[in-house]
Design a protein around this motif. Structure first.
Motif, PDB file in Angstrom:
ATOM      1  N   GLU A 281      27.781 -15.147   0.715  1.00  0.00           N
ATOM      2  CA  GLU A 281      27.738 -15.498  -0.638  1.00  0.00           C
ATOM      3  C   GLU A 281      27.808 -16.981  -0.805  1.00  0.00           C
ATOM      4  N   LYS A 282      28.776 -17.399   0.177  1.00  0.00           N
ATOM      5  CA  LYS A 282      29.202 -19.030  -0.041  1.00  0.00           C
ATOM      6  C   LYS A 282      28.138 -19.764   0.750  1.00  0.00           C
ATOM      7  N   ALA A 283      27.674 -19.461   1.792  1.00  0.00           N
ATOM      8  CA  ALA A 283      26.556 -20.588   2.253  1.00  0.00           C
ATOM      9  C   ALA A 283      25.434 -19.641   3.005  1.00  0.00           C
TER      10      ALA A 283
ATOM     11  N   ALA B 279      23.389 -21.755   4.705  1.00  0.00           N
ATOM     12  CA  ALA B 279      23.623 -22.130   5.910  1.00  0.00           C
ATOM     13  C   ALA B 279      23.942 -23.804   5.483  1.00  0.00           C
ATOM     14  N   ALA B 280      24.925 -24.320   6.044  1.00  0.00           N
ATOM     15  CA  ALA B 280      25.484 -25.740   5.582  1.00  0.00           C
ATOM     16  C   ALA B 280      24.795 -26.854   6.503  1.00  0.00           C
ATOM     17  N   GLY B 281      23.777 -26.337   7.138  1.00  0.00           N
ATOM     18  CA  GLY B 281      22.846 -27.349   7.996  1.00  0.00           C
ATOM     19  C   GLY B 281      23.002 -26.921   9.467  1.00  0.00           C
ATOM     20  N   ALA B 282      22.220 -28.050  10.096  1.00  0.00           N
ATOM     21  CA  ALA B 282      22.325 -28.172  11.631  1.00  0.00           C
ATOM     22  C   ALA B 282      23.962 -28.003  11.732  1.00  0.00           C
ATOM     23  N   ASP B 283      24.196 -27.777  12.970  1.00  0.00           N
ATOM     24  CA  ASP B 283      25.726 -27.941  13.635  1.00  0.00           C
ATOM     25  C   ASP B 283      25.944 -29.395  13.903  1.00  0.00           C
ATOM     26  N   ILE B 284      26.531 -30.102  13.095  1.00  0.00           N
ATOM     27  CA  ILE B 284      26.796 -31.445  13.060  1.00  0.00           C
ATOM     28  C   ILE B 284      27.662 -31.747  14.374  1.00  0.00           C
ATOM     29  N   LYS B 285      28.785 -30.847  14.801  1.00  0.00           N
ATOM     30  CA  LYS B 285      29.589 -30.841  16.010  1.00  0.00           C
ATOM     31  C   LYS B 285      28.873 -30.585  17.224  1.00  0.00           C
ATOM     32  N   GLU B 286      27.936 -29.795  17.327  1.00  0.00           N
ATOM     33  CA  GLU B 286      27.075 -29.838  18.370  1.00  0.00           C
ATOM     34  C   GLU B 286      26.189 -30.928  18.943  1.00  0.00           C
TER      35      GLU B 286
ATOM     36  N   ASP C 279      19.184 -37.556  25.162  1.00  0.00           N
ATOM     37  CA  ASP C 279      19.423 -35.966  24.792  1.00  0.00           C
ATOM     38  C   ASP C 279      18.453 -35.363  23.750  1.00  0.00           C
ATOM     39  N   MET C 280      18.791 -36.040  22.595  1.00  0.00           N
ATOM     40  CA  MET C 280      17.720 -35.416  21.684  1.00  0.00           C
ATOM     41  C   MET C 280      16.096 -35.295  22.012  1.00  0.00           C
ATOM     42  N   TYR C 281      15.674 -36.489  22.472  1.00  0.00           N
ATOM     43  CA  TYR C 281      14.164 -36.213  22.897  1.00  0.00           C
ATOM     44  C   TYR C 281      13.848 -35.164  24.102  1.00  0.00           C
TER      45      TYR C 281
ATOM     46  N   GLY D  39      20.699 -29.373   4.135  1.00  0.00           N
ATOM     47  CA  GLY D  39      20.202 -30.019   5.385  1.00  0.00           C
ATOM     48  C   GLY D  39      19.299 -29.209   6.000  1.00  0.00           C
ATOM     49  N   GLY D  40      19.859 -28.589   7.398  1.00  0.00           N
ATOM     50  CA  GLY D  40      18.972 -27.780   8.086  1.00  0.00           C
ATOM     51  C   GLY D  40      18.823 -26.329   7.281  1.00  0.00           C
ATOM     52  N   GLY D  41      20.000 -25.887   6.611  1.00  0.00           N
ATOM     53  CA  GLY D  41      19.854 -24.796   5.567  1.00  0.00           C
ATOM     54  C   GLY D  41      18.885 -24.884   4.623  1.00  0.00           C
TER      55      GLY D  41
ATOM     56  N   PRO E 216      21.587 -33.589   2.847  1.00  0.00           N
ATOM     57  CA  PRO E 216      22.595 -34.698   2.821  1.00  0.00           C
ATOM     58  C   PRO E 216      22.590 -35.645   4.021  1.00  0.00           C
ATOM     59  N   GLU E 217      21.801 -35.768   4.934  1.00  0.00           N
ATOM     60  CA  GLU E 217      21.686 -36.046   6.213  1.00  0.00           C
ATOM     61  C   GLU E 217      22.126 -37.662   6.215  1.00  0.00           C
ATOM     62  N   ILE E 218      21.554 -38.297   5.056  1.00  0.00           N
ATOM     63  CA  ILE E 218      21.738 -39.659   4.751  1.00  0.00           C
ATOM     64  C   ILE E 218      23.177 -39.894   4.967  1.00  0.00           C
TER      65      ILE E 218
HETATM   66  N1  CO8 Z   1      27.773 -28.537  11.104  1.00  0.00           N
HETATM   67  C1  CO8 Z   1      29.105 -27.802  11.692  1.00  0.00           C
HETATM   68  N2  CO8 Z   1      30.130 -27.688  11.011  1.00  0.00           N
HETATM   69  C2  CO8 Z   1      30.166 -27.330   9.875  1.00  0.00           C
HETATM   70  C3  CO8 Z   1      29.079 -27.742   8.906  1.00  0.00           C
HETATM   71  C4  CO8 Z   1      27.903 -28.283   9.697  1.00  0.00           C
HETATM   72  N3  CO8 Z   1      26.695 -28.425   9.197  1.00  0.00           N
HETATM   73  N4  CO8 Z   1      29.137 -27.374   7.720  1.00  0.00           N
HETATM   74  C5  CO8 Z   1      30.690 -27.016   7.533  1.00  0.00           C
HETATM   75  N5  CO8 Z   1      30.961 -26.738   8.846  1.00  0.00           N
HETATM   76  C6  CO8 Z   1      32.229 -26.328   9.052  1.00  0.00           C
HETATM   77  C7  CO8 Z   1      33.142 -27.218   8.728  1.00  0.00           C
HETATM   78  O1  CO8 Z   1      33.318 -28.243   9.812  1.00  0.00           O
HETATM   79  C8  CO8 Z   1      34.661 -26.272   8.760  1.00  0.00           C
HETATM   80  O2  CO8 Z   1      34.980 -26.003   9.929  1.00  0.00           O
HETATM   81  P1  CO8 Z   1      36.716 -26.148  10.282  1.00  0.00           P
HETATM   82  O3  CO8 Z   1      37.359 -25.189   9.223  1.00  0.00           O
HETATM   83  O4  CO8 Z   1      36.720 -25.950  11.814  1.00  0.00           O
HETATM   84  O5  CO8 Z   1      37.125 -27.560   9.970  1.00  0.00           O
HETATM   85  C9  CO8 Z   1      34.018 -24.914   8.158  1.00  0.00           C
HETATM   86  O6  CO8 Z   1      32.714 -25.096   8.367  1.00  0.00           O
HETATM   87  C10 CO8 Z   1      34.134 -24.845   6.629  1.00  0.00           C
HETATM   88  O7  CO8 Z   1      33.561 -26.045   5.741  1.00  0.00           O
HETATM   89  P2  CO8 Z   1      34.471 -26.911   4.816  1.00  0.00           P
HETATM   90  O8  CO8 Z   1      36.009 -26.694   5.212  1.00  0.00           O
HETATM   91  O9  CO8 Z   1      33.885 -28.290   4.879  1.00  0.00           O
HETATM   92  O10 CO8 Z   1      34.157 -26.243   3.580  1.00  0.00           O
HETATM   93  P3  CO8 Z   1      33.822 -26.616   2.022  1.00  0.00           P
HETATM   94  O11 CO8 Z   1      33.911 -25.741   1.214  1.00  0.00           O
HETATM   95  O12 CO8 Z   1      35.237 -27.462   1.954  1.00  0.00           O
HETATM   96  O13 CO8 Z   1      32.713 -27.667   2.088  1.00  0.00           O
HETATM   97  C11 CO8 Z   1      30.469 -27.857   2.313  1.00  0.00           C
HETATM   98  C12 CO8 Z   1      31.362 -26.972   2.077  1.00  0.00           C
HETATM   99  C13 CO8 Z   1      30.130 -29.030   1.133  1.00  0.00           C
HETATM  100  C14 CO8 Z   1      29.112 -27.288   2.578  1.00  0.00           C
HETATM  101  C15 CO8 Z   1      30.802 -28.913   3.506  1.00  0.00           C
HETATM  102  O14 CO8 Z   1      31.288 -27.978   4.648  1.00  0.00           O
HETATM  103  C16 CO8 Z   1      29.586 -29.967   4.089  1.00  0.00           C
HETATM  104  O15 CO8 Z   1      29.453 -31.051   3.495  1.00  0.00           O
HETATM  105  N6  CO8 Z   1      28.914 -29.521   5.138  1.00  0.00           N
HETATM  106  C17 CO8 Z   1      28.189 -30.525   5.896  1.00  0.00           C
HETATM  107  C18 CO8 Z   1      26.708 -30.446   5.030  1.00  0.00           C
HETATM  108  C19 CO8 Z   1      25.744 -31.418   5.813  1.00  0.00           C
HETATM  109  O16 CO8 Z   1      25.963 -32.562   5.947  1.00  0.00           O
HETATM  110  N7  CO8 Z   1      24.747 -30.735   6.336  1.00  0.00           N
HETATM  111  C20 CO8 Z   1      23.701 -31.570   6.991  1.00  0.00           C
HETATM  112  C21 CO8 Z   1      23.870 -31.326   8.561  1.00  0.00           C
HETATM  113  S1  CO8 Z   1      22.879 -32.301   9.393  1.00  0.00           S
HETATM  114  C22 CO8 Z   1      21.262 -31.344   9.242  1.00  0.00           C
HETATM  115  O17 CO8 Z   1      21.215 -30.296   9.118  1.00  0.00           O
HETATM  116  C23 CO8 Z   1      20.162 -31.841   9.541  1.00  0.00           C
HETATM  117  C24 CO8 Z   1      19.915 -32.366  10.641  1.00  0.00           C
HETATM  118  C25 CO8 Z   1      19.021 -33.597  10.791  1.00  0.00           C
HETATM  119  C26 CO8 Z   1      19.938 -34.441  11.459  1.00  0.00           C
HETATM  120  C27 CO8 Z   1      19.635 -34.708  12.786  1.00  0.00           C
HETATM  121  C28 CO8 Z   1      20.288 -35.519  13.661  1.00  0.00           C
HETATM  122  C29 CO8 Z   1      19.898 -35.624  14.973  1.00  0.00           C
END
Ligand code: CO8
Length: 258
Positions: free
Chosen positions: A59-61, A63-70, A78-80, A108-110, A131-133
């Motif tokens: 209900e909350k998400a 998907a919040a995107g591709a995994d930024i930490k990964e 690596d990416m290529y 993002g990826g979601g 929000p990738e920008i």
């Molecule tokens: N990747 C990894 N971890 C994530 C991500 C993500 N995209 N989104 C959320 N999480 C994690 C948080 O780090 C947090 O972990 P921890 O508790 O260990 O700190 C946990 O999920 C909960 O998140 P929040 O505490 O941030 O929750 P909030 O309710 O405060 O905020 C938001 C929710 C607004 C969704 C916020 O989490 C956020 O802004 N997330 C990132 C959104 C984002 O930027 N997404 C785009 C990612 S990039 C992408 O998808 C496209 C890839 C293209 C790039 C290619 C690059 C090579």
């Protein structure tokens, strides 16, 4: 049944349901999750007993995107070399219709995953964004292309350059989502829509999807020709005979999906 770590998989009638299940990361799409989604949906695509798929999150998400930490520490090579995000192409090649049930964040990826699906049913709490920008990158799973196809240049540039989110109402006005429903019933409504789709002739549904998708690849004359050829081909199915006979006999068709 196959065991997955990041998703839950079940079948309801003729509908396959995939629920993203990484709540600790708001369903961020790491490589393992991508591979599981691709494997689970491919199995559904190949299963004659399944006529449509629903992909949902929490209900909350969605998907919040591709995994930024990964990916944060990776370099260009690596990416290529690993060809990041290519695996998602398999999802876009599924033949059966896929419905996204989006509640909460689709960022993002979601958002890109939702746009790879054929129908998007959004809860009234849904938030879409690229929000990738803000991370110093750009969409990498098709967002710059699919969002622009869906909502046009004005909205797509706004979203991709500022990183702002669209709420469900704006997303519906802009043509990004198919329907908006109360957040609490988004999965139920998506399952209902998928069940309706799955009740139709499966070859007709698969070819309808292929024909609509051809509109994004072909010019008008070629696209219309493709449609007509596909239309002709459906007269080889038992379901066409049954569907048209049922109409004449004023009864519901009993499709055999062949
Ligand atoms: N990747 C990894 N971890 C994530 C991500 C993500 N995209 N989104 C959320 N999480 C994690 C948080 O780090 C947090 O972990 P921890 O508790 O260990 O700190 C946990 O999920 C909960 O998140 P929040 O505490 O941030 O929750 P909030 O309710 O405060 O905020 C938001 C929710 C607004 C969704 C916020 O989490 C956020 O802004 N997330 C990132 C959104 C984002 O930027 N997404 C785009 C990612 S990039 C992408 O998808 C496209 C890839 C293209 C790039 C290619 C690059 C090579």
């Amino acid at each position: 049944a196959q065991q997955y770590e990041n998703i839950l998989v079940e079948t309801r009638g003729r509908v396959g349901l995939v629920t993203l299940n990484r709540p600790q990361a708001l369903n961020a799409l790491n490589k393992a999750t991508m591979e599981e989604i691709v494997a689970a949906t491919a199995a559904m695509d190949a299963d004659p007993a399944v006529g449509a798929v629903v992909i949902t999150g929490s209900e909350k998400a969605f998907a919040a995107g591709a995994d930024i930490k990964e990916m944060s520490s990776k370099g260009y090579m690596d990416m290529y070399a690993e060809d990041w995000f290519r695996g998602w192409e398999s999802l876009t090649r599924l033949r059966i219709p896929v419905v996204a049930a989006v509640s909460g964040f689709a960022l993002g990826g979601g958002c890109e995953l939702a746009m790879m699906c054929d129908v998007i049913i959004a809860g009234d709490n849904a938030k879409f964004g690229q929000p990738e920008i803000n991370l110093g990158v750009i969409p990498g799973m098709g967002g710059s292309q699919r969002l622009t196809h869906a909502v046009g240049k004005a909205k797509a540039m706004d979203m991709v350059l500022t990183g702002r989110m669209m709420d469900a109402a704006e997303a519906e006005r802009a043509g990004l989502v198919s329907r908006v429903v109360p957040a609490a019933s988004v999965v139920e409504e998506a399952l209902k829509a998928a069940e309706v789709i799955a009740s139709k002739s499966k070859p007709a549904a698969m070819l309808a999807k292929e024909a609509v998708n051809a509109a994004f690849e072909l010019g008008l004359a070629q696209g219309v020709l493709f449609e007509r050829r596909v239309f002709h081909s459906l007269f080889a199915t038992e379901d066409q005979k049954e569907g048209m006979a049922a109409f004449s006999e004023k009864r519901q068709p009993e499709f055999k999906h062949r």
